[in-house]
Design a protein around this motif. Structure first.
Motif, mmCIF file in Angstrom:
data_model
loop_
_atom_site.group_PDB
_atom_site.id
_atom_site.type_symbol
_atom_site.label_atom_id
_atom_site.label_comp_id
_atom_site.label_asym_id
_atom_site.label_seq_id
_atom_site.Cartn_x
_atom_site.Cartn_y
_atom_site.Cartn_z
ATOM 1 N N GLY A 245 11.284 4.625 -2.575
ATOM 2 C CA GLY A 245 11.253 3.202 -2.463
ATOM 3 C C GLY A 245 9.869 2.395 -2.550
ATOM 4 O O GLY A 245 9.766 1.085 -1.851
ATOM 5 N N LEU A 246 9.014 3.102 -3.320
ATOM 6 C CA LEU A 246 7.557 2.536 -3.181
ATOM 7 C C LEU A 246 7.278 2.018 -4.811
ATOM 8 O O LEU A 246 5.929 1.623 -4.986
ATOM 9 C CB LEU A 246 6.704 3.511 -2.526
ATOM 10 C CG LEU A 246 6.743 3.839 -1.474
ATOM 11 C CD1 LEU A 246 5.871 5.301 -1.067
ATOM 12 C CD2 LEU A 246 6.494 2.636 -0.480
ATOM 13 N N SER A 247 8.096 1.966 -5.724
ATOM 14 C CA SER A 247 7.669 1.314 -7.126
ATOM 15 C C SER A 247 7.029 0.263 -7.221
ATOM 16 O O SER A 247 6.381 -0.175 -8.085
ATOM 17 C CB SER A 247 9.251 1.214 -7.876
ATOM 18 O OG SER A 247 9.735 2.724 -7.877
ATOM 19 N N GLU A 248 7.469 -0.820 -6.358
ATOM 20 C CA GLU A 248 6.933 -2.115 -6.367
ATOM 21 C C GLU A 248 5.356 -2.093 -5.995
ATOM 22 O O GLU A 248 4.498 -3.186 -6.033
ATOM 23 C CB GLU A 248 7.562 -3.333 -5.472
ATOM 24 C CG GLU A 248 9.084 -3.429 -6.099
ATOM 25 C CD GLU A 248 9.679 -4.639 -5.172
ATOM 26 O OE1 GLU A 248 9.383 -5.000 -4.273
ATOM 27 O OE2 GLU A 248 10.990 -4.970 -5.862
ATOM 28 N N ARG A 249 4.937 -1.290 -5.019
ATOM 29 C CA ARG A 249 3.624 -1.027 -4.602
ATOM 30 C C ARG A 249 2.791 0.035 -5.370
ATOM 31 O O ARG A 249 1.862 -0.139 -4.956
ATOM 32 C CB ARG A 249 3.795 -0.728 -3.164
ATOM 33 C CG ARG A 249 4.292 -1.750 -2.336
ATOM 34 C CD ARG A 249 4.426 -1.444 -0.968
ATOM 35 N NE ARG A 249 3.504 -1.309 0.022
ATOM 36 C CZ ARG A 249 3.488 -0.860 1.296
ATOM 37 N NH1 ARG A 249 4.316 -0.627 1.921
ATOM 38 N NH2 ARG A 249 2.145 -0.797 1.838
ATOM 39 N N ILE A 250 3.449 1.051 -5.958
ATOM 40 C CA ILE A 250 2.606 2.003 -6.858
ATOM 41 C C ILE A 250 2.824 1.541 -8.367
ATOM 42 O O ILE A 250 3.842 1.949 -8.668
ATOM 43 C CB ILE A 250 2.865 3.357 -6.488
ATOM 44 C CG1 ILE A 250 2.783 3.586 -4.841
ATOM 45 C CG2 ILE A 250 2.505 4.421 -7.192
ATOM 46 C CD1 ILE A 250 3.225 5.044 -4.270
ATOM 47 N N ASP A 251 1.590 1.417 -8.722
ATOM 48 C CA ASP A 251 1.779 1.168 -10.481
ATOM 49 C C ASP A 251 1.213 2.539 -10.985
ATOM 50 O O ASP A 251 0.052 2.855 -10.778
ATOM 51 C CB ASP A 251 0.814 -0.032 -10.769
ATOM 52 C CG ASP A 251 0.760 0.039 -12.398
ATOM 53 O OD1 ASP A 251 1.411 0.480 -13.042
ATOM 54 O OD2 ASP A 251 -0.336 -0.916 -12.551
ATOM 55 N N VAL A 252 1.895 3.470 -11.605
ATOM 56 C CA VAL A 252 1.328 4.552 -12.334
ATOM 57 C C VAL A 252 0.936 4.401 -13.747
ATOM 58 O O VAL A 252 1.814 4.071 -14.490
ATOM 59 C CB VAL A 252 2.574 5.622 -11.960
ATOM 60 C CG1 VAL A 252 2.025 7.122 -12.635
ATOM 61 C CG2 VAL A 252 3.020 5.930 -10.750
ATOM 62 N N GLN A 253 -0.111 4.845 -14.107
ATOM 63 C CA GLN A 253 -0.552 4.719 -15.443
ATOM 64 C C GLN A 253 -1.099 5.913 -15.811
ATOM 65 O O GLN A 253 -1.827 6.637 -15.290
ATOM 66 C CB GLN A 253 -1.844 3.545 -15.124
ATOM 67 C CG GLN A 253 -1.402 2.161 -14.821
ATOM 68 C CD GLN A 253 -2.655 1.026 -14.614
ATOM 69 O OE1 GLN A 253 -3.630 1.403 -15.377
ATOM 70 N NE2 GLN A 253 -2.432 0.118 -14.180
ATOM 71 N N GLU A 254 -0.769 6.012 -17.309
ATOM 72 C CA GLU A 254 -1.559 7.166 -18.123
ATOM 73 C C GLU A 254 -3.078 6.722 -18.425
ATOM 74 O O GLU A 254 -3.117 5.916 -19.184
ATOM 75 C CB GLU A 254 -0.774 7.491 -19.112
ATOM 76 C CG GLU A 254 -1.372 8.737 -19.965
ATOM 77 C CD GLU A 254 -0.466 9.291 -21.158
ATOM 78 O OE1 GLU A 254 -0.923 9.858 -21.890
ATOM 79 O OE2 GLU A 254 0.838 8.905 -21.238
ATOM 80 N N ALA A 255 -3.979 7.562 -17.772
ATOM 81 C CA ALA A 255 -5.305 7.111 -18.137
ATOM 82 C C ALA A 255 -6.202 8.274 -17.536
ATOM 83 O O ALA A 255 -5.743 9.198 -16.848
ATOM 84 C CB ALA A 255 -5.802 5.708 -17.167
ATOM 85 N N ASP A 256 -7.305 8.347 -18.042
ATOM 86 C CA ASP A 256 -8.525 9.429 -17.540
ATOM 87 C C ASP A 256 -9.259 8.772 -16.793
ATOM 88 O O ASP A 256 -10.351 8.095 -16.957
ATOM 89 C CB ASP A 256 -9.304 9.731 -19.056
ATOM 90 C CG ASP A 256 -10.109 11.007 -18.853
ATOM 91 O OD1 ASP A 256 -10.168 11.547 -17.703
ATOM 92 O OD2 ASP A 256 -10.999 11.411 -19.964
ATOM 93 N N LEU A 257 -9.086 9.163 -15.402
ATOM 94 C CA LEU A 257 -9.678 8.538 -14.476
ATOM 95 C C LEU A 257 -9.445 7.291 -13.842
ATOM 96 O O LEU A 257 -8.292 6.770 -13.651
ATOM 97 C CB LEU A 257 -11.146 9.187 -14.384
ATOM 98 C CG LEU A 257 -11.513 10.692 -14.324
ATOM 99 C CD1 LEU A 257 -12.898 10.883 -14.376
ATOM 100 C CD2 LEU A 257 -10.799 11.266 -12.739
#
Length: 382
Positions: A245-257
């Protein structure tokens, strides 16, 4: 993968998540082949495509494993013959690679999707789809040892791993190929360390399953940007954020560091050992030439807001094995323009720390995992 069976040339799609190429030599085998003959074949690099029943294949794999263990030097012998902890580490890795190579050559056939084409075989379609994706058309083949591993990994994914730091019922569900947070000491350090005075935003670099991002969000950080270079890890972290239930607070991005911007807190738990990975899962443990560690430290000053902190979570096993110099870490911290604000230490709780038969026992038993609280070094005045 191609082979001859009878007088007929055959082929099958090769499946190997660890990147192993298809074997060049393949012979059909069943229960009429003895363990000694089977072991000779696999030691010579010839794969055995099993045509007997499934349980017989599992029994043969166990027998081959005993032979491989017996032919290799035992753990105490390897440790005794090594001149240093570092040599013992390299000897152990070579022995593990030899065993993996040999046991990976007992193959099982697939047909009609993810159906193991052997009598008495279990249903593995969900586990195979989770690891490999949708099946291709036509026959396939892969290592029985890898299949057993991915079935076990699917159970971890399905049931989840309980994380006390996430509160009652908090569980993380690792995807295949993403390192599972079964060692909880580093998670507890992040759960216990004092947050900076202002901790509205945080970056979690190399998020993996997203467990540290979730801990930070549960601790009250309003926005966490979690990054990873592996698409599997990105999907896994998003899945876990949603489950919690944390999707609104956690933004997951594909990135190198680092992502774009700055944060009050930057957290990184890089691979602990500066050595070359051999498999996808190895990349969670081995950091060649400390690339990720150096990238995190070198970029911290440019990505922290005023008064922010960078948290480095790292074991000292690399130093104890002689893979990293004793002062190398503090030298890297200083060279990045950072200063140590504090450090939290914890002892290992995993079974290997008390296993005296492990050639690396001396190093493992003294291992310390630390959370280094780092701040930007203030410029010196005239």
């Amino acid at each position: 993968m191609q082979w001859t069976e009878g007088a007929e040339q055959r082929s099958a799609r090769w499946y190997a998540q660890n990147g192993t190429p298809p074997p060049r030599r393949v012979v059909p085998a069943d229960s009429r082949m003895g363990v000694a003959a089977a072991y000779r074949h696999v030691c010579e690099g010839t794969a055995l495509l099993w045509r007997g029943d499934y349980q017989s294949a599992r029994r043969l794999l166990t027998s081959l494993g005993r032979r491989a263990e017996g032919r290799g030097r035992s753990a105490p012998q390897a440790g005794a013959q090594a001149g240093s902890p570092g040599e013992a580490f390299h000897l152990q890795r070579r022995e593990q690679a030899r065993r993996t190579r040999i046991l990976g050559l007992l193959l099982i056939p697939y047909e009609n999707g993810w159906t193991v084409a052997l009598r008495g075989a279990p249903e593995v379609s969900e586990a195979c789809t989770h690891a490999y994706g949708p099946p291709a058309q036509g026959p396939g083949a892969g290592s029985l040892r890898e299949l057993l591993g991915l079935v076990g990994a699917y159970e971890w994914h399905r049931k989840g791993v309980e994380i006390p730091a996430l509160g009652p019922g908090g569980r993380i569900h690792p995807h295949y190929g993403v390192f599972s947070p079964v060692r909880g000491e580093y998670v507890d350090l992040v759960a216990e360390a004092p947050l900076p005075a202002s901790a509205a935003t945080a970056f979690d670099l190399g998020t993996g399953t997203g467990v540290l991002a979730a801990v930070l969000a549960r601790r009250g950080v309003r926005r966490v940007v979690a990054t990873d270079l592996d698409p599997r890890a990105v999907a896994c972290a998003r899945d876990n954020a949603g489950r919690l239930g944390l999707s609104e607070r956690i933004d997951v991005q594909e990135a190198d560091l680092y992502p774009q911007g700055r944060a009050d807190l930057v957290v990184c738990n890089p691979p602990w050992l500066p050595a070359r990975p051999r498999t996808a899962l190895d990349r969670a443990v081995y950091d060649p030439e400390s690339r990720m560690l150096r990238g995190f430290l070198d970029g911290a000053a440019d990505h922290l807001l005023p008064g922010g902190e960078a948290w480095l979570v790292l074991s000292d096993l690399g130093e104890r094995l002689g893979l990293r110099g004793r002062t190398e870490l503090v030298d890297l911290i200083a060279a990045a323009g950072l200063r140590v604000l504090g450090r939290l230490d914890t002892a290992p709780r995993h079974p290997r720390a008390t296993d005296r038969s492990d050639p690396l026992h001396e190093a493992r038993s003294g291992e310390v995992t630390s959370l280094w609280r780092l701040g930007v070094e203030a410029p010196s005045g005239r």
